[in-house]
Design a protein around this motif. Structure first.
Motif, PDB file in Angstrom:
ATOM      1  N   ASP A  35       2.121  -1.334  19.906  1.00 35.16           N
ATOM      2  CA  ASP A  35       2.421  -1.978  21.185  1.00 35.16           C
ATOM      3  C   ASP A  35       3.591  -1.341  21.920  1.00 35.16           C
ATOM      4  O   ASP A  35       4.259  -1.996  22.731  1.00 35.16           O
ATOM      5  N   ALA A  36       3.884  -0.084  21.604  1.00 40.31           N
ATOM      6  CA  ALA A  36       5.009   0.584  22.269  1.00 40.31           C
ATOM      7  C   ALA A  36       4.841   0.600  23.785  1.00 40.31           C
ATOM      8  O   ALA A  36       5.820   0.565  24.530  1.00 40.31           O
ATOM      9  N   TRP A  37       3.614   0.644  24.273  1.00 42.68           N
ATOM     10  CA  TRP A  37       3.355   0.693  25.712  1.00 42.68           C
ATOM     11  C   TRP A  37       3.812  -0.590  26.418  1.00 42.68           C
ATOM     12  O   TRP A  37       4.003  -0.600  27.642  1.00 42.68           O
ATOM     13  N   VAL A  38       4.016  -1.670  25.647  1.00 45.39           N
ATOM     14  CA  VAL A  38       4.464  -2.925  26.244  1.00 45.39           C
ATOM     15  C   VAL A  38       5.951  -2.861  26.590  1.00 45.39           C
ATOM     16  O   VAL A  38       6.414  -3.522  27.519  1.00 45.39           O
ATOM     17  N   TYR A  39       6.724  -2.059  25.849  1.00 44.52           N
ATOM     18  CA  TYR A  39       8.176  -2.005  25.995  1.00 44.52           C
ATOM     19  C   TYR A  39       8.584  -1.099  27.160  1.00 44.52           C
ATOM     20  O   TYR A  39       7.970  -0.054  27.405  1.00 44.52           O
ATOM     21  N   GLN A  40       9.650  -1.494  27.844  1.00 45.69           N
ATOM     22  CA  GLN A  40      10.279  -0.627  28.824  1.00 45.69           C
ATOM     23  C   GLN A  40      11.326   0.271  28.177  1.00 45.69           C
ATOM     24  O   GLN A  40      11.577   1.376  28.648  1.00 45.69           O
ATOM     25  N   THR A  41      11.925  -0.198  27.092  1.00 45.88           N
ATOM     26  CA  THR A  41      12.879   0.612  26.341  1.00 45.88           C
ATOM     27  C   THR A  41      12.142   1.724  25.603  1.00 45.88           C
ATOM     28  O   THR A  41      11.104   1.477  24.979  1.00 45.88           O
ATOM     29  N   PRO A  42      12.646   2.968  25.658  1.00 45.97           N
ATOM     30  CA  PRO A  42      11.985   4.071  24.928  1.00 45.97           C
ATOM     31  C   PRO A  42      11.927   3.794  23.427  1.00 45.97           C
ATOM     32  O   PRO A  42      12.900   3.318  22.836  1.00 45.97           O
ATOM     33  N   ILE A  43      10.783   4.065  22.831  1.00 44.89           N
ATOM     34  CA  ILE A  43      10.574   3.877  21.394  1.00 44.89           C
ATOM     35  C   ILE A  43      10.213   5.219  20.772  1.00 44.89           C
ATOM     36  O   ILE A  43       9.355   5.947  21.287  1.00 44.89           O
ATOM     37  N   VAL A  44      10.859   5.537  19.676  1.00 44.91           N
ATOM     38  CA  VAL A  44      10.669   6.816  18.997  1.00 44.91           C
ATOM     39  C   VAL A  44      10.237   6.566  17.559  1.00 44.91           C
ATOM     40  O   VAL A  44      10.819   5.723  16.872  1.00 44.91           O
ATOM     41  N   LYS A  45       9.222   7.305  17.130  1.00 42.98           N
ATOM     42  CA  LYS A  45       8.835   7.290  15.719  1.00 42.98           C
ATOM     43  C   LYS A  45       9.476   8.485  15.044  1.00 42.98           C
ATOM     44  O   LYS A  45       9.244   9.634  15.430  1.00 42.98           O
ATOM     45  N   ILE A  46      10.289   8.239  14.035  1.00 42.17           N
ATOM     46  CA  ILE A  46      11.042   9.299  13.367  1.00 42.17           C
ATOM     47  C   ILE A  46      10.104  10.140  12.511  1.00 42.17           C
ATOM     48  O   ILE A  46       9.344   9.617  11.691  1.00 42.17           O
ATOM     49  N   VAL A 110      15.661   3.420  21.482  1.00 40.33           N
ATOM     50  CA  VAL A 110      16.679   4.415  21.813  1.00 40.33           C
ATOM     51  C   VAL A 110      17.053   4.325  23.291  1.00 40.33           C
ATOM     52  O   VAL A 110      16.356   3.697  24.100  1.00 40.33           O
ATOM     53  N   THR A 111      18.150   4.970  23.630  1.00 46.92           N
ATOM     54  CA  THR A 111      18.568   5.156  25.016  1.00 46.92           C
ATOM     55  C   THR A 111      18.631   6.646  25.279  1.00 46.92           C
ATOM     56  O   THR A 111      19.398   7.364  24.624  1.00 46.92           O
ATOM     57  N   LEU A 112      17.817   7.138  26.207  1.00 48.13           N
ATOM     58  CA  LEU A 112      17.789   8.561  26.519  1.00 48.13           C
ATOM     59  C   LEU A 112      18.927   8.927  27.462  1.00 48.13           C
ATOM     60  O   LEU A 112      19.334   8.139  28.319  1.00 48.13           O
ATOM     61  N   GLU A 113      19.436  10.144  27.296  1.00 45.30           N
ATOM     62  CA  GLU A 113      20.526  10.643  28.128  1.00 45.30           C
ATOM     63  C   GLU A 113      19.963  11.336  29.359  1.00 45.30           C
ATOM     64  O   GLU A 113      19.616  12.520  29.337  1.00 45.30           O
ATOM     65  N   GLY A 114      19.831  10.573  30.436  1.00 43.60           N
ATOM     66  CA  GLY A 114      19.303  11.127  31.676  1.00 43.60           C
ATOM     67  C   GLY A 114      17.876  11.603  31.519  1.00 43.60           C
ATOM     68  O   GLY A 114      17.016  10.898  30.984  1.00 43.60           O
ATOM     69  N   ASP A 115      17.619  12.830  31.977  1.00 45.42           N
ATOM     70  CA  ASP A 115      16.276  13.395  31.877  1.00 45.42           C
ATOM     71  C   ASP A 115      16.101  14.271  30.645  1.00 45.42           C
ATOM     72  O   ASP A 115      15.069  14.924  30.488  1.00 45.42           O
TER      73      ASP A 115
END
Length: 377
Positions: A35-46, A110-115
């Motif tokens: 359900d990652a597509w539901v989130y607005q926050t970026p989600i990363v699989k390690i 996660v929080t991405l740093e800009g682009d």
């Protein structure tokens, strides 16, 4: 022959329901896991983790605690850059009190740093674990208790709804005590009506619960008035309330509600069953039976209350004792409110026994007398 056929049909229907429930459960897990597509926050699989020791720092006891640095690679699961590789850094301590170690396969927010494709770790994505536990609980409730399990689930949903209404009312500016009184009545009435219906044992339990709560709040108010009151200067979140005493009274009102309800429901249900099995039982015999039941459950309920309060304070005890704060200093200065709550709610559990016996006996015998009079007519 007809009864045997009906039993087979019932078994077949029950098996189909169980199969449907299991299928629905696995579908839910499959959805939550993707359900990652539901989130607005970026989600990363390690996908890759390299860990090395970075330094050692002296702890409060004079030891050397190691710290570790992790260089992490992962794949974005949502957003415009979905599918691209992201680089992350993480540092954690050996104790892991304020940080966390991550492993390959974890899904993280996660929080991405800009682009760029670099970012900062926020936390694990935990909805899958919660879905597994919640689904397992619901499935076991339905499998073990059947219809009662469904009613139990409805009571939990109703209680969440009551909490939501209460907090919404508080945020709209209503007084915290007024909101908590409203919530207390709803908590006492709605779950019992859902579980037991409009039955005399239900109303006996409801009236017993509300009466006991009124008694312990009266005892608390009298004690505070004639002993000088409590010092709220060390109470948490003090700055968020104009009158911290109201917040503490609201906490007392709600903290022991479950334990008190458990006692009143147990006694009311037991006396109701005794009356149903033996309609000619005397009030004195009912009171004696209720007293014996109360003696059996009083100790265990007080211990449950103690465990609830004590377990919530384990992190506080460990952190402060690790910083060389004495055990009795913690009891005296840091958790006096929890101790006060435990003592007041324990008084409530003891009072719930005679009060629920009184209400249940009156309800059962009064209803029996009225029923007999109607039959005579």
């Amino acid at each position: 022959m007809w009864e045997e056929k009906k039993n087979k049909e019932n078994v077949s229907v029950r098996r189909k329901r169980i199969f449907a429930a299991i299928l629905l459960y696995f579908c839910l897990l499959l959805f939550v896991a993707n359900d990652a597509w539901v989130y607005q926050t970026p989600i990363v699989k390690i996908t890759e983790v390299h860990t090395k020791e970075s330094r050692k720092e002296e702890d409060v006891r004079g030891g050397r605690e190691p710290y570790y640095t992790q260089n992490i690679k992962g794949i974005l699961l949502n957003g415009e850059k979905k599918g691209k590789t992201v680089r992350l850094n993480n540092e954690y301590s050996y104790s892991g009190v304020l940080d966390q170690k991550y492993a390959k396969g974890d899904k993280v927010l996660v929080t991405l740093e800009g682009d760029s494709l670099k970012g900062t770790l926020k936390s694990l994505k935990r909805d899958t674990h919660l879905a597994v536990l919640a689904g397992a609980l619901i499935f076991l409730l339905l499998a073990v208790t059947k219809e009662k399990g469904m009613l139990t689930i409805l009571t939990v949903v109703a209680n969440f709804g009551i909490f939501f209404l209460g907090f919404t009312g508080f945020l709209k500016g209503r007084e915290v005590l007024v909101v908590c009184r409203f919530m207390t009545v709803l908590f006492a009435v709605i779950p019992l009506v859902i579980l037991n219906g409009f039955h005399k044992k239900t109303w006996a339990a409801v009236l017993s619960t509300l009466s006991v709560l009124a008694l312990i709040m009266g005892i608390f108010d009298l004690t505070v008035r004639y002993t000088g009151g409590l010092d709220y200067s060390s109470m948490e979140y003090l700055g968020s309330m104009d009158d911290p005493g109201e917040l503490f009274r609201a906490e007392i009102m709600l903290a022991g509600l479950g334990a008190i309800m458990d006692v009143t429901v147990t006694i009311s249900s037991a006396l109701g069953e005794i009356t149903r099995k033996n309609p000619s039982v005397s009030v004195r015999a009912l009171i004696r039976s209720g007293r014996e039941i109360g003696y059996d459950i009083m100790g265990t309920m007080m211990n449950v209350l103690l465990f609830v309060f004590a377990c919530s304070q384990i992190p506080t005890f460990l952190i402060r004792m690790n910083n060389d704060v004495d055990f009795f200093t913690i009891l005296r200065l840091h958790i006096p409110y929890e101790i006060c709550c435990f003592l007041i709610e324990s008084i409530g559990i003891v009072l719930a026994i005679p009060v629920s016996i009184l209400f249940a006996s009156v309800f059962m015998k009064t209803c029996k007398v009225r029923k007999d009079r109607r039959n005579e007519r």
